[in-house]
Structure formats: structure tokens, C-alpha cells
Design a protein around this motif. Structure first.
Motif, short mmCIF file in Angstrom:
data_model
loop_
_atom_site.label_atom_id
_atom_site.label_comp_id
_atom_site.label_asym_id
_atom_site.label_seq_id
_atom_site.Cartn_x
_atom_site.Cartn_y
_atom_site.Cartn_z
N PRO A 177 0.83 -1.22 0.00
CA PRO A 177 0.00 0.00 0.00
C PRO A 177 0.86 1.26 0.00
O PRO A 177 2.05 1.23 0.37
CB PRO A 177 -0.80 -0.13 1.30
N THR A 178 0.24 2.37 -0.38
CA THR A 178 0.97 3.62 -0.51
C THR A 178 1.71 3.99 0.76
O THR A 178 2.85 4.46 0.73
CB THR A 178 -0.01 4.76 -0.87
N TYR A 180 3.16 2.21 2.80
CA TYR A 180 4.36 1.40 3.00
C TYR A 180 5.24 1.36 1.77
O TYR A 180 6.31 0.76 1.79
CB TYR A 180 3.96 -0.05 3.33
N HIS A 181 4.81 2.03 0.71
CA HIS A 181 5.50 1.91 -0.56
C HIS A 181 6.94 2.42 -0.48
O HIS A 181 7.87 1.77 -0.94
CB HIS A 181 4.75 2.67 -1.65
N SER A 182 7.13 3.59 0.12
CA SER A 182 8.47 4.16 0.20
C SER A 182 9.39 3.29 1.03
O SER A 182 10.56 3.10 0.72
CB SER A 182 8.43 5.58 0.78
N ALA A 183 8.84 2.72 2.10
CA ALA A 183 9.66 1.86 2.95
C ALA A 183 10.07 0.58 2.20
O ALA A 183 11.18 0.10 2.30
CB ALA A 183 8.91 1.49 4.22
N ALA A 184 9.13 0.04 1.40
CA ALA A 184 9.41 -1.19 0.68
C ALA A 184 10.47 -0.99 -0.40
O ALA A 184 11.21 -1.91 -0.73
CB ALA A 184 8.14 -1.73 0.04
N CYS A 185 10.57 0.23 -0.94
CA CYS A 185 11.52 0.50 -2.00
C CYS A 185 12.81 1.14 -1.49
O CYS A 185 13.72 1.41 -2.26
CB CYS A 185 10.89 1.43 -3.05
N PRO A 223 -1.81 -3.34 -4.99
CA PRO A 223 -1.10 -3.45 -3.72
C PRO A 223 -1.76 -4.46 -2.78
O PRO A 223 -2.96 -4.73 -2.88
CB PRO A 223 -1.14 -2.03 -3.15
N CYS A 224 -0.96 -4.98 -1.89
CA CYS A 224 -1.46 -6.00 -0.97
C CYS A 224 -2.29 -5.38 0.15
O CYS A 224 -2.42 -4.15 0.26
CB CYS A 224 -0.29 -6.78 -0.37
N ASP A 283 -12.60 0.53 -4.50
CA ASP A 283 -11.73 0.85 -3.37
C ASP A 283 -10.27 0.62 -3.75
O ASP A 283 -9.85 -0.51 -3.98
CB ASP A 283 -12.10 -0.03 -2.17
N ASP A 284 -9.52 1.70 -3.86
CA ASP A 284 -8.08 1.59 -4.14
C ASP A 284 -7.23 2.10 -2.97
O ASP A 284 -6.00 2.16 -3.09
CB ASP A 284 -7.73 2.39 -5.40
N GLN A 285 -7.86 2.48 -1.87
CA GLN A 285 -7.13 3.14 -0.79
C GLN A 285 -6.92 2.26 0.44
O GLN A 285 -5.99 2.48 1.20
CB GLN A 285 -7.87 4.41 -0.37
N THR A 286 -7.80 1.30 0.65
CA THR A 286 -7.71 0.49 1.86
C THR A 286 -6.38 -0.25 1.92
O THR A 286 -5.98 -0.88 0.93
CB THR A 286 -8.85 -0.54 1.91
N ASP A 287 -5.68 -0.16 3.06
CA ASP A 287 -4.41 -0.88 3.20
C ASP A 287 -4.47 -1.98 4.24
O ASP A 287 -3.54 -2.78 4.35
CB ASP A 287 -3.27 0.08 3.51
N THR A 288 -5.55 -2.06 5.02
CA THR A 288 -5.69 -3.09 6.06
C THR A 288 -7.09 -3.68 5.99
O THR A 288 -8.07 -2.96 5.82
CB THR A 288 -5.45 -2.50 7.46
N MET A 289 -7.17 -4.98 6.12
CA MET A 289 -8.46 -5.66 6.11
C MET A 289 -8.65 -6.38 7.45
O MET A 289 -7.78 -7.13 7.88
CB MET A 289 -8.55 -6.66 4.96
#
Length: 697
Positions: A177-178, A180-185, A223-224, A283-289
Motif C-alpha cells: 500500500p501507498t 508502506y511503498h516508500s519503505a518497501a523501496c 497493492p497487498c 476501493d483503491d485506498q484500503t491498506d488493512t483488512m
């Protein structure tokens, strides 16, 4: 007290704090530290290999220190990814051959099958590949840095995105997800997004991060989602904390993605199961389910903890009757797990994944208490115990479950199979597809079993069609290829040397003189028993090409030119991570080629069909369509077949393969018959086996 006087059980607690270079320096300081019990300490080398490269544990060989040390050294430079089978949706990671433009549309032309292991493209930039798993329509890779990359589509029923057709080609990174994106890269290590272990289901992927987060992907181009539970709090921690913290309650041990379910083993809770999660359509914004409804498998929470307080009566009973869960799998309708007291249990899922109770599979119990493991997917599983490998399908579980009330001892229920080639043969893992499966041996070899639907190549035995596949023991009926019973006595190895593919092409066409061999070819084509014995002869001849004493200078670690580290299979395709000794592989390749005494390799003026007059004997010309020594073939289709390069007799002009002057084999069969022909009888390289054909394959 001198360091050398410390007992080994104290030293092994110190060793994990040393990197590999420091550990090797320590073991070379004196004879006391240079003994195998220390220099090849399995606990150290397994920890070092898994820590540096994220290689998953292989329970059957986890105490083989020499093996883990060799893997550590070769993983630094030699890991390669090979895939084979059905090519739909780019699941193998092989490039599209060409793009054909038609009025109003573009058509991608790609071979529909890949029957010989082929290296996945564009993986070199990923670095060291630690693990791979096949999904229903995809292949996913885990790198030593903890990143996931996939090729194909996660959900082939929707075909949302196909790499190479709808976007960049090659294994694509799975996104976070957005937030966490910077951290992942980022170039620095980030435990929340570095994946330590993952599992590929049919249509989704689960990943467990170093910090203990659970991530799930349902589409390769989306994104996951982070997974959390309404009624359970997961405890996150760093790798350093996991070593020093005594309590593990609430931490996730592993995740397993099944056919249509997700799961995790949580310390203190046991096996937890829930339905795969996806975002809403808009929904393209949700990062947690948040998982609202999940199920816990009964009696799976117990774990043995050193220094734990006195157990309660309930815990003591659970320890005696069930034990601690060592490993588990999810099948289409069942969860199956094994415990440290040598027992195997299953439970059938009901509505909303609920399980009413667990059932021991009595016939699979391992009473002597030695190691036991379970592996499997979809409708098939394998139990490992004491050198035995027992294969089972879901129908056996149905029979045991449905008669649990009136037949608790499960007597006279048929189902478990002991395939001869798998028994006490160093098998360390099994990977199941829908209709085929692979076995990985501790020697680094892969053997293949089962059926290729529509001759898709999932067995990886070579032969892009009937002739070549027949040599390996595949019988083709109504387009499907089924391995003959003879192949289950010693197994059929998956080969990686391209020269062996050329050898099969040459021999399947009749060898140096198809005319002389035509009666043997007819027997082998029409009689399954003869085909089975011929395929075993080729199996023996094709093994151990890299074991020649003259090549051992390049084989100092004993792992050979191709050493399979892990295997995977799903649906109609397969794959393996293979350590490749390029120097040794090149030497094996060179030994297959000789200079053709009848050709000048420097003579570039000779025609492309330079050896049509010299390579094929006169006795064979009429059979293959020639009228005379200096005439061209009667019809064009034969010209490609007769060309020595495409025919498997020559690698290039002026050179021949060593088998270009050999005949199709002539054997004395086990039933007393002698195959017809004018050439001498061929001998068995390792002796004709005692066929074990009295079981249902």
C-alpha cells in the motif's frame, strides 16, 4: 578456562553470533575446532543460510550440516530459476516469441507448452532467489532481500493483467500500500515489508514479514492488504527480539495459502483459517483488512516451551494425545497436520471454515517418535516418516472422516500408496500439481510422476510431443501423457542439460540407422511394456553425465553441475530453484561434442545440408525419402528432419554429437524376448531393475 574446554552445547549457543567468515576462521585455528561436529555444525549452517538467504527449512535434512554449508557457498553466485509446463498467462516467465499484427488487433504467438526445464527470464537483476512457489496461473519468487516478484496472473479466471502483454515483461514486484511503498523501496532494511516466508495458493498469496505482519495479494498489479483479526491481536516483533524474548504468544509462526482459504499458525492459538480478502470494486485506498469471521482448528495450540511452568492437566493431556504441531497444509476441503509425537491429524471444513473436531489418521502414525512431515496441496498430500514417503489423495480423507463413528480404527480403508521410487531414496520434499507431482531428493535430483493433461509438459521430462516424450516413459492417449508404471520403480529424473534434449530427439528418430531399427521402433511404439523398459534404459544412460572422474576438478563440492534446491508445482506447471556450476556444466557440454572427421569446420562454402550425403547411411535413404546418394529429399518436410543440427546429430557445422553414430537400443527384455535387429545387444548401465508393477499409479 580455555575456550576449547567449553562443552559443545555451550559453544553452539555462541556460534550464531558469528558471521560465516568469522566462524570458518574460528574452526581453522586448531584441531579441536576443526572437527566435523563443530566445523559442519548443522544448527549453525542452517541458521546462517536461512538468515543470509531466507531459504525455507527442509525438515527432512535440517540436521545435515555438510549440505547446508555447501548450499551457503553456492547460493552466493549460482541460484537459477527454471520453469516448465503450460505457458498460458505467462506463468512460466518465458518471453512471447513474436507479436503478429492483424487488422484491428494484435495476436501474441507463444508456444503452448514447455516440456523441458527452461530458465525464467529477467531474474538475474533480482539477486539471489531464496524460494519459489507456483500458484494456479502464476509463479512467485522470494529474494534474499525479502522482496516478492511474480509472473503470470494470480487469478486466471479474471485475467486482469498479464506481464509482457499488458505491461512490462518479466517477474514484477508485488506492491505494498501507498503508506508502506516508500519503505518497501528504500535501500535500507525494513522489517514490516521484508518477507521472511510466503505461500502461494490457487488465486492468492500470503506473506509473513520479519516483524510478524501478515500481507495478502489477490492481483499482481494491485497493492497487498495487511491482515488483522477482530477477535485476536497478533504480536509483532523484530528478528532480534524473537531471539531474546521468551514468550511467543500471539506471534505468527508461518502462513499457508490453500486452494480457497488463508491460514496462519499463531503461537498460543493454533491454526487459524479465514477466507481470502479483496478490496471492493471502487476501493483503491484500503491498506488493512479486518477479518471478522475466522476459525481456529481445535487442539492445535500446544507448543513445548523450555523452562515453562508446570503444565495443567488439560495441557498434559493435549501433549500426550496430540502433541505440538510441526507442520500443516490446506487441501481443497481439509486441513492436515503432523505433530512431534509422530501423529497425523485431519479435519474437514464446514460452513465459514468451521471445524467440529480433529481426526487422527491411524494408519499413518509413526510410533517410534522419529521425524515426521506433511506436504501437499489441492487434493493430494505426502507423509514423510522414517525414509518412507506415503502419497494420499483427498478421497482417503473422505473415507476416514465419513466412517469415524462406526470405524474409529479405520480398518480396511484403502488409499495410501508407497511408490517404489520414493521409498528410502533420500526424498526431502514433494510438490503437487493438479495431476502430476515432483519429488526432490537430497542429492539435488528431481523425479517426476503423474499425468500431463494435453501434453502440457508439466512433468519436465522433455519431448515437445509424442516421440521424445515416449523415450522418457510417457504414454500418450487422447492428447494426454501418462507416465507408465515402469517409471515408478526407479523414477524419471528431470534433466537440465540441453544436450540431453538433442540426444532424445536423435534417438527418438531411430538413431544412426532408422531403417535397421524400424522393427524395434515399432515394438517400442505399440507395446507399453517394451516402451517402459526402453525408457528405463535411457533413464540410466542419461544419469550422472557430470560424475566422470575426469570432470571432478570442477566438482569439488560434490553437488554436481545442476543441484536442485527447491521444487514447486501447481495446476499444469512446475518449477525449481537450481544451483548451477557453470564450469562443470560447460565441461559436460564439451564432452558431448566431437569434430566431424568428414567435414571441414572452416569450409563455409558447403551447403546448409552439408551432411545429408555422409551422415545418413545408404540403407536408410529409401526409408527417409532419398532416391540416391547425391539427390535431395523427395519432399520438403523431410529436409528439416534430416538436417543434422535440427535432428539432434550435430551442434554446428563441422562437429557432431558423440551419439550421432549410435543405434537405437536393442535389448533383451525381461520377459525373455530379444528385440530384433542387426546391431549388438545393449547392456544396462546400472543393471535391469526388478520391476514393481503391482500397484495402482
Amino acid at each position: 578456562m580455555p575456550l576449547t574446554d567449553l562443552p559443545l552445547d555451550i559453544l553452539v549457543l555462541v556460534f550464531p553470533y558469528l558471521d560465516a567468515e568469522s566462524f570458518l576462521a574460528l574452526t581453522s585455528t586448531c584441531k579441536a575446532f576443526n572437527q566435523d561436529s563443530i566445523r559442519l555444525d548443522p544448527t549453525y549452517w542452517r541458521h546462517a543460510t536461512q538468515t543470509a538467504f531466507r531459504v525455507p527449512n527442509q525438515p527432512v535434512v535440517e540436521y545435515d550440516g555438510a549440505r547446508w554449508q555447501k548450499l551457503y557457498r553456492r547460493l552466493l553466485t549460482q541460484s537459477h530459476v527454471f520453469t516448465w509446463g503450460n505457458t498460458d498467462n505467462q506463468r512460466l516467465g518465458h518471453s512471447f516469441r513474436e507479436r503478429i499484427t492483424r487488422p484491428g488487433r494484435q495476436i501474441w504467438n507463444q508456444q503452448l507448452r514447455c516440456s523441458f526445464p527452461t530458465e525464467m527470464e529477467h531474474t538475474e537483476e533480482l539477486g539471489i532467489i531464496a524460494d519459489m512457489q507456483c500458484g494456479g496461473w502464476s509463479t512467485t519468487l522470494l529474494t534474499s532481500k525479502g522482496t516478492l516478484h511474480t509472473t503470470g496472473v494470480l487469478d486466471g479466471q479474471s485475467n486482469l493483467h498479464i506481464p509482457g502483454r499488458d505491461g512490462p515483461y518479466g517477474p514484477q514486484p508485488l506492491r505494498f500500500p501507498t503508506a508502506y511503498h516508500s519503505a518497501a523501496c528504500a535501500p535500507y532494511y525494513e522489517p514490516t515489508t521484508a518477507i521472511q516466508q510466503f505461500s502461494a495458493g490457487r488465486q492468492h498469496i500470503l506473506g509473513l514479514s520479519d516483524s510478524g505482519k501478515i500481507w495478502t495479494w489477490y492481483a499482481a498489479n494491485k497493492p497487498c492488504l495487511q491482515i488483522k483479526f477482530l477477535d485476536m491481536e497478533l504480536r509483532e516483533t523484530s528478528i532480534a527480539d524473537s531471539v531474546t524474548t521468551s514468550s511467543t504468544h500471539g506471534r505468527v509462526k508461518k502462513v499457508v495459502a490453500g486452494w480457497s482459504r488463508s491460514s496462519a499458525y499463531v503461537y498460543g492459538v493454533g491454526i487459524v483459517v479465514w477466507d481470502p480478502m479483496v478490496r471492493g470494486a471502487d476501493d483503491d485506498q484500503t491498506d488493512t483488512m479486518l477479518v471478522v469471521t475466522n476459525a481456529e482448528i481445535p487442539r492445535t495450540a500446544y507448543q513445548r516451551v523450555k523452562g515453562a511452568p508446570r503444565e495443567s492437566k488439560e495441557e498434559a493431556a493435549l501433549k500426550a494425545e496430540v502433541g505440538a504441531v510441526l507442520n500443516y497444509i490446506l487441501l481443497e476441503h481439509y486441513v492436515v497436520f503432523v505433530t512431534d509425537i509422530g501423529r497425523v491429524f485431519c479435519a474437514r471444513f464446514g460452513e465459514r471454515n468451521q471445524v467440529e473436531d480433529i481426526l487422527e489418521l491411524r494408519a499413518l502414525r509413526h510410533d517410534n517418535g522419529s521425524h515426521i512431515d506433511v506436504q501437499g496441496s489441492f487434493r493430494s498430500l505426502a507423509i514423510f516418516k522414517g525414509g518412507e514417503v506415503i502419497t494420499i489423495d483427498q478421497g482417503y480423507l473422505d473415507a476416514c472422516w465419513n466412517t469415524r463413528q462406526n470405524n474409529p480404527e479405520q480398518t480396511e480403508i484403502e488409499g495410501p500408496k508407497r511408490i517404489p521410487a520414493l521409498q528410502h531414496n533420500d526424498v526431502i520434499s514433494i510438490a503437487f500439481g493438479d495431476y502430476h507431482f515432483l519429488a526432490l531428493h537430497s542429492t539435488g535430483k528431481i523425479t517426476s510422476y503423474g499425468t500431463e493433461l494435453q501434453a502440457c509438459g508439466a512433468l519436465g521430462l522433455g519431448g515437445d510431443g509424442d516421440p521424445e516424450g515416449r523415450i522418457r516413459g510417457i504414454r500418450y492417449v487422447q492428447r494426454d501423457g501418462r507416465l507408465l508404471p515402469h517409471a515408478y520403480t526407479s523414477g524419471r529424473q528431470v534433466w537440465f542439460e540441453l544436450e540431453k534434449k538433442k540426444w532424445m530427439t536423435f534417438m527418438s528418430s531411430g538413431g544412426k540407422d532408422p531403417g535397421e531399427a524400424k522393427e524395434r521402433l515399432r515394438m517400442y511404439t505399440t507395446q507399453p511394456s517394451v516402451q517402459g523398459e526402453i525408457s528405463e534404459w535411457f533413464e540410466q544412460q542419461g544419469r550422472d553425465w557430470d560424475k566422470d572422474p575426469e570432470l571432478q576438478e570442477a566438482a569439488d563440492d560434490g553437488l554436481g553441475s545442476y543441484f536442485a534446491l527447491s521444487i514447486s508445482a501447481a495446476g499444469w506447471h512446475s518449477g525449481a530453484i537450481v544451483l548451477v556450476n557453470e564450469d562443470l556444466a560447460e565441461r559436460v557440454r564439451d564432452r558431448c561434442i566431437i569434430k566431424d572427421p568428414e567435414q571441414d569446420s572452416e569450409d563455409e562454402s558447403s551447403p546448409s545440408h552439408w551432411s545429408l550425403g555422409t551422415w545418413i547411411p545408404n540403407s536408410t535413404r529409401a526409408l527417409l525419402g532419398f532416391q540416391g546418394a547425391d539427390q535431395q529429399p523427395r519432399y520438403d518436410p523431410n529436409s528439416g528432419f534430416l538436417d543434422p543440427i535440427s535432428h539432434g546429430a550435430s551442434p554446428k557445422k563441422g562437429y557432431s554429437y558423440t551419439w550421432a553414430y549410435k543405434s537405437f537400443p536393442r535389448l533383451k527384455l525381461s520377459d525373455g524376448r530379444e528385440m530384433p535387429g542387426e546391431v549388438d545387444f545393449d547392456e544396462w548401465r546400472y543393471g535391469r531393475p526388478e520391476w514393481q508393477l503391482d500397484f495402482d499409479v
